[in-house]
Design a protein around this motif. Structure first.
Motif, PDB file in Angstrom:
ATOM      1  N   VAL A  46       0.847  -1.198   0.000  1.00  0.00           N
ATOM      2  CA  VAL A  46       0.000   0.000   0.000  1.00  0.00           C
ATOM      3  C   VAL A  46       0.883   1.248   0.000  1.00  0.00           C
ATOM      4  N   LEU A  47       1.961   1.216   0.769  1.00  0.00           N
ATOM      5  CA  LEU A  47       2.883   2.363   0.793  1.00  0.00           C
ATOM      6  C   LEU A  47       3.498   2.588  -0.583  1.00  0.00           C
ATOM      7  N   HIS A  48       3.914   1.508  -1.246  1.00  0.00           N
ATOM      8  CA  HIS A  48       4.469   1.629  -2.603  1.00  0.00           C
ATOM      9  C   HIS A  48       3.446   2.272  -3.532  1.00  0.00           C
ATOM     10  N   LEU A  49       2.215   1.804  -3.493  1.00  0.00           N
ATOM     11  CA  LEU A  49       1.169   2.305  -4.365  1.00  0.00           C
ATOM     12  C   LEU A  49       0.915   3.794  -4.124  1.00  0.00           C
ATOM     13  N   VAL A  50       0.790   4.175  -2.869  1.00  0.00           N
ATOM     14  CA  VAL A  50       0.495   5.578  -2.524  1.00  0.00           C
ATOM     15  C   VAL A  50       1.672   6.480  -2.899  1.00  0.00           C
ATOM     16  N   VAL A  51       2.889   6.051  -2.609  1.00  0.00           N
ATOM     17  CA  VAL A  51       4.057   6.873  -2.917  1.00  0.00           C
ATOM     18  C   VAL A  51       4.153   7.128  -4.419  1.00  0.00           C
ATOM     19  N   PHE A  94      15.682  -7.217  -3.313  1.00  0.00           N
ATOM     20  CA  PHE A  94      14.969  -6.954  -4.562  1.00  0.00           C
ATOM     21  C   PHE A  94      13.653  -7.722  -4.539  1.00  0.00           C
ATOM     22  N   GLU A  95      12.551  -7.000  -4.775  1.00  0.00           N
ATOM     23  CA  GLU A  95      11.247  -7.648  -4.860  1.00  0.00           C
ATOM     24  C   GLU A  95      10.536  -7.132  -6.101  1.00  0.00           C
ATOM     25  N   LEU A  96      10.367  -8.003  -7.071  1.00  0.00           N
ATOM     26  CA  LEU A  96       9.727  -7.618  -8.320  1.00  0.00           C
ATOM     27  C   LEU A  96       8.288  -7.163  -8.094  1.00  0.00           C
ATOM     28  N   ILE A  97       7.620  -7.755  -7.127  1.00  0.00           N
ATOM     29  CA  ILE A  97       6.236  -7.368  -6.830  1.00  0.00           C
ATOM     30  C   ILE A  97       6.162  -5.899  -6.376  1.00  0.00           C
ATOM     31  N   ASP A  98       7.196  -5.427  -5.671  1.00  0.00           N
ATOM     32  CA  ASP A  98       7.230  -4.012  -5.274  1.00  0.00           C
ATOM     33  C   ASP A  98       7.243  -3.115  -6.510  1.00  0.00           C
ATOM     34  N   ASP A 102       4.544  -0.351  -7.680  1.00  0.00           N
ATOM     35  CA  ASP A 102       4.950   1.008  -8.050  1.00  0.00           C
ATOM     36  C   ASP A 102       4.287   1.403  -9.374  1.00  0.00           C
ATOM     37  N   LEU A 103       4.384   0.509 -10.349  1.00  0.00           N
ATOM     38  CA  LEU A 103       3.769   0.765 -11.653  1.00  0.00           C
ATOM     39  C   LEU A 103       2.259   0.909 -11.532  1.00  0.00           C
ATOM     40  N   LEU A 104       1.650   0.087 -10.694  1.00  0.00           N
ATOM     41  CA  LEU A 104       0.207   0.148 -10.491  1.00  0.00           C
ATOM     42  C   LEU A 104      -0.214   1.507  -9.939  1.00  0.00           C
ATOM     43  N   GLY A 105       0.530   2.022  -8.966  1.00  0.00           N
ATOM     44  CA  GLY A 105       0.228   3.348  -8.416  1.00  0.00           C
ATOM     45  C   GLY A 105       0.303   4.428  -9.475  1.00  0.00           C
TER      46      GLY A 105
END
Length: 129
Positions: A46-51, A94-98, A102-105
């Motif tokens: 959620v933090l990745h998406l919001v940022v 490294f986490e590809l899902i992160d 990021d792209l989704l946000g």
């Protein structure tokens, strides 16, 4: 809200400073050890998406003439760069899902908000556009 945006976008030099400070803070947070984050009751994803949603807004405000694909490309490179650097840090990984989050946000921002701002710029309602 759009009237407020028209006033904000007129200070492009200030908007660029805010964008670069946000990018710097994002890097510091991404490369620092995870102390204290475990206590926050918000998912890492959620933090990745919001940022990245907020970074997308800041990029569009700082560079109103930049195309939407260019915003996606720049932030995709930034997110991937963060993940690649984290692969070499002892306290991060490294986490590809992160990167996908990021792209989704960014994509959510580009679908929901960016076209409205872009159309106002193209109509000539905002001076720096």
């Amino acid at each position: 809200m759009l009237h407020l945006f028209s006033q904000i976008i007129q200070f492009t030099w200030l908007n660029k400073i805010v964008l670069y400070l946000a990018l710097l803070v994002s890097c510091i947070a991404a490369f620092s050890p995870l102390t204290g984050l475990e206590q926050v009751n918000v998912s890492d994803k959620v933090l990745h998406l919001v940022v990245f949603f907020v970074l997308s807004l800041l990029v569009q405000i700082a560079y109103p003439r930049l195309g939407l694909r260019a915003i996606l490309f720049c932030l995709a490179c930034f997110g991937l760069g963060i993940e690649l650097i984290q692969a070499y840090l002892p306290h991060r990984s490294f986490e590809l899902i992160d990167w996908f989050v990021d792209l989704l946000g960014t994509v959510i921002y580009l679908i929901l908000i960016a076209p409205t701002i872009k159309s106002k710029c193209l109509s000539g309602k905002y001076a720096p556009c």
